[in-house]
Design an enzyme around this catalytic site. Structure first.
Site, PDB file in Angstrom:
ATOM      1  CG  ASN A   9      -1.717   1.236   1.400  1.00  8.24           C
ATOM      2  OD1 ASN A   9      -1.860   2.008   0.446  1.00  8.24           O
ATOM      3  ND2 ASN A   9      -2.266   1.454   2.588  1.00  8.24           N
ATOM      4  CG  HIS A  94      -5.481   1.667   5.271  1.00  7.61           C
ATOM      5  ND1 HIS A  94      -4.997   2.622   6.143  1.00  7.61           N
ATOM      6  CD2 HIS A  94      -4.468   0.789   5.063  1.00  7.61           C
ATOM      7  CE1 HIS A  94      -3.728   2.324   6.426  1.00  7.61           C
ATOM      8  NE2 HIS A  94      -3.389   1.221   5.790  1.00  7.61           N
ATOM      9  CD  GLU A 166      -3.243  -2.910   7.368  1.00  6.62           C
ATOM     10  OE1 GLU A 166      -2.122  -3.077   6.907  1.00  6.62           O
ATOM     11  OE2 GLU A 166      -3.941  -1.917   7.112  1.00  6.62           O
TER      12      GLU A 166
HETATM   13  C1  PEP Z   1      -0.470  -0.102   6.173  1.00  6.61           C
HETATM   14  O1  PEP Z   1      -0.599   1.097   6.088  1.00  6.61           O
HETATM   15  O2  PEP Z   1      -1.340  -0.855   5.714  1.00  6.61           O
HETATM   16  C2  PEP Z   1       0.712  -0.628   6.835  1.00  6.61           C
HETATM   17  C3  PEP Z   1       0.709  -1.873   7.216  1.00  6.61           C
HETATM   18  O3  PEP Z   1       1.761   0.255   7.001  1.00  6.61           O
HETATM   19  P1  PEP Z   1       3.210  -0.083   7.625  1.00  6.61           P
HETATM   20  O4  PEP Z   1       3.697  -1.359   6.996  1.00  6.61           O
HETATM   21  O5  PEP Z   1       4.056   1.097   7.264  1.00  6.61           O
HETATM   22  O6  PEP Z   1       3.017  -0.230   9.104  1.00  6.61           O
END
Ligand code: PEP
Length: 249
Positions: A9, A94, A166
Site C-alpha cells: 500500500n 484502511h 492491521e
Molecule cells: C499499512 O498502512 O497498511 C501498513 C501496514 O503500514 P506499515 O507497513 O508502514 O506499518
C-alpha cells in the site's frame, strides 16, 4: 481458494516518475513465487501502473473507492472507473481512511456492497487501536468491525474477499504485533467467520497481517499457520525491502 498474498500500500507516496521507477525495479527483481503480489499506487498513477505491468504477474490494486455509482461526489472515484482502467481489487476500510476521513462501519459496508456488486475483489482492512488492546477489548472490537461492515455479504461473495488484520498501533509505528499475537487474532477471525458463515468460508479466505512488516520480521510472522501474507506500507516503497518480504513468504 486461500492464497498467499503480499500487497504493498503506497498511500500518498510516489509521483508518476517515481511510480514507474519503483515498478521497473520491482519487475526486474521479482522472485519466483506462488504468492499473489499486489501494489496499490495512488489513483492518478493507476492507469500508468497497469500499462507498465501489462506483462508482469504483479497486480495493480486501488487504495479506496466511493460507494455511489457516479454523480456529484467531488474528488471521489467509482468502482466502474477502477474497472475501466483495469483494476480488479480495491482496498476498503484502511485505518487511515477510518481515522482521517471519517469512514464508519456503515460507510464501509456500503463500499463493500458496491465493490462486490461490480465484481471487484475487496481487500477489507480492520484492526483495533492501542487503547482497545490495553483494555483487552481487541477481540470484541475486531468482531464488531467484521459484523458491522462485512457480515451482510452473502456466502457466495466470500471468494472475492481478502482480509487484512492491521492493528492500528502497529501501522507505521515500527511496532509489530508479535507472531503469536498475529496468529491468535487470525485464528479468532476464522472462528468468528465460522460462527457467522461456515468453516469452509473461514478456511478459504486469505487473512493478511499488516503493521510494520519488514524484511527482518516477515519470515516469523508469515510462518504462522493462519497468516496468509501481508499488507505492507512503508517497506513497500523500497524495491529491495518489498522483494525481501515477498521472498519471506
Ligand atoms: C499499512 O498502512 O497498511 C501498513 C501496514 O503500514 P506499515 O507497513 O508502514 O506499518
Amino acid at each position: 481458494m486461500r492464497s498467499k498474498i503480499v500487497a504493498g500500500n503506497w498511500k500518498m507516496n510516489k509521483n508518476l516518475t517515481e511510480t514507474e521507477t519503483l515498478l521497473a525495479a520491482l519487475s526486474a527483481k521479482l522472485p519466483d513465487t506462488e504468492a499473489e503480489v499486489m501494489v496499490a499506487p495512488t489513483y492518478i498513477n493507476l492507469t500508468s501502473a497497469v500499462r507498465h505491468l501489462e506483462s508482469s504477474p504483479i497486480e495493480v490494486i486501488a487504495q479506496n473507492m466511493h460507494f455511489a455509482e457516479s454523480g456529484a461526489y467531488t474528488g471521489e472515484i467509482s468502482a466502474d472507473m477502477l474497472l475501466n482502467v483495469g483494476i480488479d481489487t480495491v482496498i476498503i476500510g484502511h485505518s487511515e481512511r477510518r481515522a482521517y476521513f471519517g469512514e464508519t462501519d456503515e460507510i464501509l459496508a456500503k463500499k463493500v456492497t458496491a465493490a462486490l456488486a461490480k465484481g471487484l475483489r475487496v481487500m477489507f482492512c480492520f484492526g483495533e487501536e492501542l487503547e482497545d488492546r490495553k483494555s483487552e477489548n481487541h477481540f470484541s472490537v475486531v468482531q464488531s468491525q467484521l459484523k458491522n461492515a462485512l457480515f451482510s455479504v452473502d456466502a457466495n461473495s466470500w471468494s472475492k474477499i481478502i482480509l487484512a488484520y492491521e492493528p492500528v498501533w502497529a501501522i507505521g509505528t515500527g511496532e509489530t504485533a508479535s507472531p503469536e499475537q498475529a496468529q491468535e487474532m487470525h485464528a479468532f477471525i476464522r472462528k468468528t467467520i465460522t460462527e457467522a458463515y461456515d468453516t469452509s468460508i473461514a478456511n478459504n479466505v486469505s487473512i493478511l497481517y499488516g503493521g510494520s512488516v519488514k524484511p527482518a520480521n516477515a519470515v516469523e510472522i508469515f510462518s504462522k499457520p493462519d497468516v496468509d501474507g501481508g499488507l505492507i506500507g512503508g517497506a513497500a516503497l523500497n524495491a529491495d525491502d518489498f522483494v525481501a518480504i515477498i521472498k519471506a513468504i
